[in-house]
Every structure is written in structure tokens, then in C-alpha cells.
Design a protein around this motif. Structure first.
Motif, mmCIF file in Angstrom:
data_model
loop_
_atom_site.group_PDB
_atom_site.id
_atom_site.type_symbol
_atom_site.label_atom_id
_atom_site.label_comp_id
_atom_site.label_asym_id
_atom_site.label_seq_id
_atom_site.Cartn_x
_atom_site.Cartn_y
_atom_site.Cartn_z
ATOM 1 N N SER A 1 -7.372 -3.906 -14.124
ATOM 2 C CA SER A 1 -7.248 -5.317 -14.485
ATOM 3 C C SER A 1 -7.875 -6.229 -13.442
ATOM 4 C CB SER A 1 -5.769 -5.680 -14.658
ATOM 5 O OG SER A 1 -5.075 -5.570 -13.423
ATOM 6 N N ARG A 2 -7.963 -5.753 -12.207
ATOM 7 C CA ARG A 2 -8.533 -6.571 -11.139
ATOM 8 C C ARG A 2 -9.996 -6.244 -10.870
ATOM 9 N NH1 ARG A 2 -3.446 -6.022 -6.871
ATOM 10 N NH2 ARG A 2 -1.994 -7.356 -8.017
ATOM 11 N N ARG A 3 -10.473 -5.203 -11.540
ATOM 12 C CA ARG A 3 -11.831 -4.744 -11.277
ATOM 13 C C ARG A 3 -12.856 -5.404 -12.192
ATOM 14 N NH1 ARG A 3 -12.038 1.192 -12.444
ATOM 15 N NH2 ARG A 3 -10.380 1.200 -10.891
ATOM 16 N N GLY A 4 -12.415 -5.861 -13.333
ATOM 17 C CA GLY A 4 -13.349 -6.364 -14.332
ATOM 18 C C GLY A 4 -14.020 -7.670 -13.938
ATOM 19 N N ILE A 5 -15.229 -7.898 -14.478
ATOM 20 C CA ILE A 5 -15.992 -9.122 -14.242
ATOM 21 C C ILE A 5 -16.277 -9.754 -15.599
ATOM 22 C CG2 ILE A 5 -18.126 -10.089 -13.329
ATOM 23 C CD1 ILE A 5 -18.258 -7.684 -11.438
ATOM 24 N N ILE A 6 -15.845 -10.981 -15.780
ATOM 25 C CA ILE A 6 -16.043 -11.676 -17.051
ATOM 26 C C ILE A 6 -17.405 -12.367 -17.012
ATOM 27 C CG2 ILE A 6 -15.139 -13.438 -18.599
ATOM 28 C CD1 ILE A 6 -12.388 -12.938 -17.415
ATOM 29 N N ILE A 7 -18.325 -11.874 -17.817
ATOM 30 C CA ILE A 7 -19.676 -12.432 -17.855
ATOM 31 C C ILE A 7 -20.271 -12.174 -19.239
ATOM 32 C CG2 ILE A 7 -20.654 -10.312 -16.881
ATOM 33 C CD1 ILE A 7 -22.788 -12.052 -15.529
ATOM 34 N N THR A 8 -20.939 -13.166 -19.792
ATOM 35 C CA THR A 8 -21.537 -13.029 -21.122
ATOM 36 C C THR A 8 -22.973 -12.523 -21.004
ATOM 37 O OG1 THR A 8 -22.366 -15.300 -21.146
ATOM 38 C CG2 THR A 8 -20.113 -14.938 -21.935
ATOM 39 N N GLN A 9 -23.531 -12.116 -22.140
ATOM 40 C CA GLN A 9 -24.902 -11.620 -22.152
ATOM 41 C C GLN A 9 -25.892 -12.733 -21.823
ATOM 42 O OE1 GLN A 9 -25.754 -8.347 -22.502
ATOM 43 N NE2 GLN A 9 -27.790 -9.067 -21.905
ATOM 44 N N ASP A 10 -25.613 -13.952 -22.268
ATOM 45 C CA ASP A 10 -26.495 -15.084 -21.945
ATOM 46 C C ASP A 10 -26.514 -15.347 -20.441
ATOM 47 O OD1 ASP A 10 -27.115 -15.418 -24.602
ATOM 48 O OD2 ASP A 10 -25.552 -16.930 -24.949
ATOM 49 N N GLU A 11 -25.366 -15.225 -19.808
ATOM 50 C CA GLU A 11 -25.301 -15.422 -18.355
ATOM 51 C C GLU A 11 -26.043 -14.313 -17.618
ATOM 52 O OE1 GLU A 11 -20.980 -17.747 -18.064
ATOM 53 O OE2 GLU A 11 -21.082 -15.556 -17.950
ATOM 54 N N ILE A 12 -25.955 -13.095 -18.146
ATOM 55 C CA ILE A 12 -26.693 -11.979 -17.535
ATOM 56 C C ILE A 12 -28.198 -12.229 -17.623
ATOM 57 C CG2 ILE A 12 -27.243 -9.524 -17.779
ATOM 58 C CD1 ILE A 12 -24.371 -9.071 -18.685
ATOM 59 N N ASN A 13 -28.665 -12.663 -18.794
ATOM 60 C CA ASN A 13 -30.095 -12.937 -18.970
ATOM 61 C C ASN A 13 -30.556 -14.064 -18.043
ATOM 62 O OD1 ASN A 13 -30.129 -10.977 -20.963
ATOM 63 N ND2 ASN A 13 -29.824 -12.449 -22.628
ATOM 64 N N HIS A 14 -29.727 -15.084 -17.912
ATOM 65 C CA HIS A 14 -30.076 -16.212 -17.039
ATOM 66 C C HIS A 14 -30.183 -15.765 -15.577
ATOM 67 C CE1 HIS A 14 -30.101 -20.190 -15.230
ATOM 68 N NE2 HIS A 14 -29.033 -19.845 -14.511
ATOM 69 N N LEU A 15 -29.230 -14.958 -15.133
ATOM 70 C CA LEU A 15 -29.262 -14.487 -13.744
ATOM 71 C C LEU A 15 -30.440 -13.549 -13.501
ATOM 72 C CD1 LEU A 15 -25.455 -13.850 -13.056
ATOM 73 C CD2 LEU A 15 -26.873 -15.707 -12.182
ATOM 74 N N ASN A 16 -30.762 -12.726 -14.491
ATOM 75 C CA ASN A 16 -31.912 -11.826 -14.336
ATOM 76 C C ASN A 16 -33.211 -12.617 -14.161
ATOM 77 O OD1 ASN A 16 -30.688 -9.292 -14.388
ATOM 78 N ND2 ASN A 16 -30.626 -9.246 -16.631
ATOM 79 N N GLU A 17 -33.389 -13.648 -14.976
ATOM 80 C CA GLU A 17 -34.605 -14.463 -14.880
ATOM 81 C C GLU A 17 -34.685 -15.202 -13.544
ATOM 82 O OE1 GLU A 17 -34.579 -17.060 -18.201
ATOM 83 O OE2 GLU A 17 -34.809 -15.464 -19.709
ATOM 84 N N LEU A 18 -33.538 -15.585 -13.020
ATOM 85 C CA LEU A 18 -33.521 -16.350 -11.774
ATOM 86 C C LEU A 18 -33.602 -15.451 -10.537
ATOM 87 C CD1 LEU A 18 -33.089 -19.044 -10.213
ATOM 88 C CD2 LEU A 18 -30.627 -18.624 -10.425
ATOM 89 N N LEU A 19 -32.820 -14.388 -10.518
ATOM 90 C CA LEU A 19 -32.660 -13.605 -9.293
ATOM 91 C C LEU A 19 -33.722 -12.526 -9.102
ATOM 92 C CD1 LEU A 19 -28.776 -13.102 -9.330
ATOM 93 C CD2 LEU A 19 -30.091 -14.865 -8.152
ATOM 94 N N TYR A 20 -34.139 -11.883 -10.177
ATOM 95 C CA TYR A 20 -35.033 -10.729 -10.011
ATOM 96 C C TYR A 20 -36.346 -11.088 -9.304
ATOM 97 C CZ TYR A 20 -37.490 -6.409 -11.004
ATOM 98 O OH TYR A 20 -38.191 -5.230 -10.874
ATOM 99 N N PRO A 21 -37.030 -12.167 -9.701
ATOM 100 C CA PRO A 21 -38.274 -12.496 -8.972
ATOM 101 C C PRO A 21 -38.035 -12.864 -7.509
ATOM 102 C CG PRO A 21 -38.172 -13.639 -11.078
ATOM 103 C CD PRO A 21 -36.811 -13.087 -10.825
#
Length: 291
Positions: free
Chosen positions: A146-166
């Protein structure tokens, strides 16, 4: 009720012992200063299901195991003798079309488990048993998940990938540097960002963080802290000095003999002068069972 704290391992051992003694939930709750519904929920949530037979009898929970006289295709393919009684068969419960499961009525009402049942050793039905150690392990696993999970949506994942990966994987910038300059575009804290990357959710991996891969995995702190002063005057050297000063003092040696780790054990008491030893069976090797 005195408090709303979670049940501890010792509390669960008290519950198991109470169930073995056929104590009611109310009586057990009174010992632990808890509400009886807390005990009921704990037992139903953390009980263990065992499909085991009895001594010399295989598991068979068919309602008609004592009266069944059918011989069908399941019996024709049975490698055991065809004259074998249904109550001794281990295959008909899976292959016979007339199979109907029998459920012990004790499991549908308090205490919901077989602990303390006088017929448990000769019962071949499905058993529900409350084991304190297994129950505590289930509780710790649920608490950790219950304390290990991370609440994140697919849209947020896509946004972070576009921002952080480059910035991180291609340009080699650190997470801290990226977070400082793009704080308004990142919807998480810097610490949570590290957790998301460590969980492998993003395209950025730990291997893309030069310093992260050099860190050693943190050791979990010890759950119990022991004050070293508690051993003053209680070491073996102190005992030998005491015997030298008091040679006529009778000595009684107490030890614990364990079979399976975490299971039942023997508490031995050895009287050295008459060379006599007695042993007491304990369900667990803990301080409470030695009282």
C-alpha cells in the motif's frame, strides 16, 4: 478502547492462543484492549486455507464421500483399485460429475476457523486455520504494497517522457538540474521523480543517471534497538566469576531446543547437582510463551 494502533505480532499470537482455547472474540478483545470486531476482521482477513486430510486419510470434501456408490469414467481411469471407497479417493473430487463440496458449518460463524476444533485431526474437509506468524506476514506485505504504489496516469507518463528523456538520457543533465529549471512542468516532487524512475515507469532509467548507479543499496535499519548496558553483569565471564566466589551455589541451566525455525520448541531446565532435567513445550520461541 484504549488505542487504534495496528495489531502486533504478539497480539496475533494472543489471538491464535485464544482461538485454540475456544475463547470468544469478546474475551480475546478484552485481553488486547481492542474491539471484538477488530478481532473478527483480523481472523477473517488473515486466515489460511488448507486442503489437507487427516492421519491415514486423504483430503476429500465431497458431500457424498461416505454414501456414494457410483462407479463412472473417473473410477475406470483410476490407477488405484476400483473397489476403493470414495472417501479414500483423491481424484473423484476433481473428475466425478456427482461431486458436491461439503463446507463445515463452523466456518460460516464465529470463530470462522478450525483452531480449537476437537475434530480437526480427523477431518478431511477444507480447513481454515489462523496462524499468527502467517497472519502477521500477510499484514506486513499488504502494508508494504500500500505504501509502495505510485499514482500516475498514462498522460502524465507521456508528458514526463517527452520532457525528461532528451534532457537526461541524451544531454546528461541531472534530475535536480532538470527539476529546478522545469519545476512548473513537473507535477511531482523531486523525490517522487526519483521513485518513478527507479520503478522503471519512464523511458529514463537508473543507468541514465551517472551518480545513481554508483550508490549502494541502503541497508534497512534494525527494527529493534538493544541497549548494550542490559548485558552488564549477565555475560558468561560474570557467571564464571560468580561460581568461583560461590562454589557451593547450586546451578540451574536453562536452554531452548528448536526444531523448525519459528515453530514449536522445548524449554529445558537442567539441575546440575542432582543431574535432573525437565522440558516444557512452547508454541513459539518468544518471551510471552515463556511466562
Amino acid at each position: 478502547m484504549a488505542n487504534q494502533k495496528h495489531l502486533t505480532a504478539l497480539d496475533r499470537i494472543t489471538i491464535e492462543n485464544g482461538l485454540k482455547n475456544n475463547d470468544s472474540f469478546k474475551a480475546i478483545a478484552k485481553k488486547l484492549d481492542k474491539d471484538c470486531t477488530t478481532i473478527s476482521k483480523e481472523v477473517k482477513k488473515n486466515l489460511s486455507v488448507r486442503k489437507t486430510g487427516a492421519f491415514g486419510r486423504s483430503f476429500n470434501n465431497c458431500l457424498y464421500r461416505y454414501t456414494c456408490k457410483e462407479r463412472n469414467s473417473a473410477c475406470d481411469n483410476c490407477p488405484v483399485m476400483k473397489s476403493q471407497l470414495c472417501r479414500s479417493c483423491t481424484r473423484c473430487i476433481y473428475e466425478c460429475g456427482s461431486y458436491v463440496e461439503e463446507i463445515c458449518p463452523r466456518l460460516s460463524k464465529p470463530p470462522y476457523v478450525c483452531n480449537g476444533c476437537p475434530d480437526m485431526k480427523k477431518c478431511t474437509l477444507t480447513k481454515h486455520i489462523y496462524y499468527a506468524l502467517e497472519a502477521n506476514k500477510k499484514y506486513e506485505e499488504r502494508l508494504s504494497e500500500s505504501r509502495r504504489g505510485i499514482i500516475i496516469t498514462q498522460d502524465e507518463i507521456n508528458h514526463l517522457n517527452e520532457l525528461l528523456y532528451p534532457l537526461i538520457a541524451q544531454q546528461g543533465q541531472s534530475i535536480h538540474h532538470v527539476y529546478i529549471h522545469h519545476k512548473n512542468e513537473i507535477m511531482f516532487s523531486e523525490k517522487t521523480l526519483y521513485k518513478i524512475i527507479d520503478a522503471g515507469i519512464l523511458k529514463v532509467r537508473n543507468i541514465d543517471l551517472p551518480r545513481q548507479v554508483t550508490y549502494k543499496k541502503r541497508k534497512k535499519p534494525s527494527r529493534y534497538k538493544i541497549d548494550s548496558k542490559c548485558m552488564d553483569g549477565r555475560r558468561y565471564e560474570d557467571f564464571k566469576n560468580f561460581i568461583e566466589e560461590n562454589p557451593d551455589m547450586p546451578v540451574v541451566q536453562i536452554d531452548t531446543v528448536e526444531g523448525t525455525k519459528g515453530g514449536a520448541c522445548l524449554l529445558t531446565v537442567h539441575f546440575t547437582v542432582p543431574t535432573f532435567m525437565i522440558a516444557f513445550r512452547r508454541e513459539y520461541n518468544d518471551a510471552q510463551s515463556g511466562l
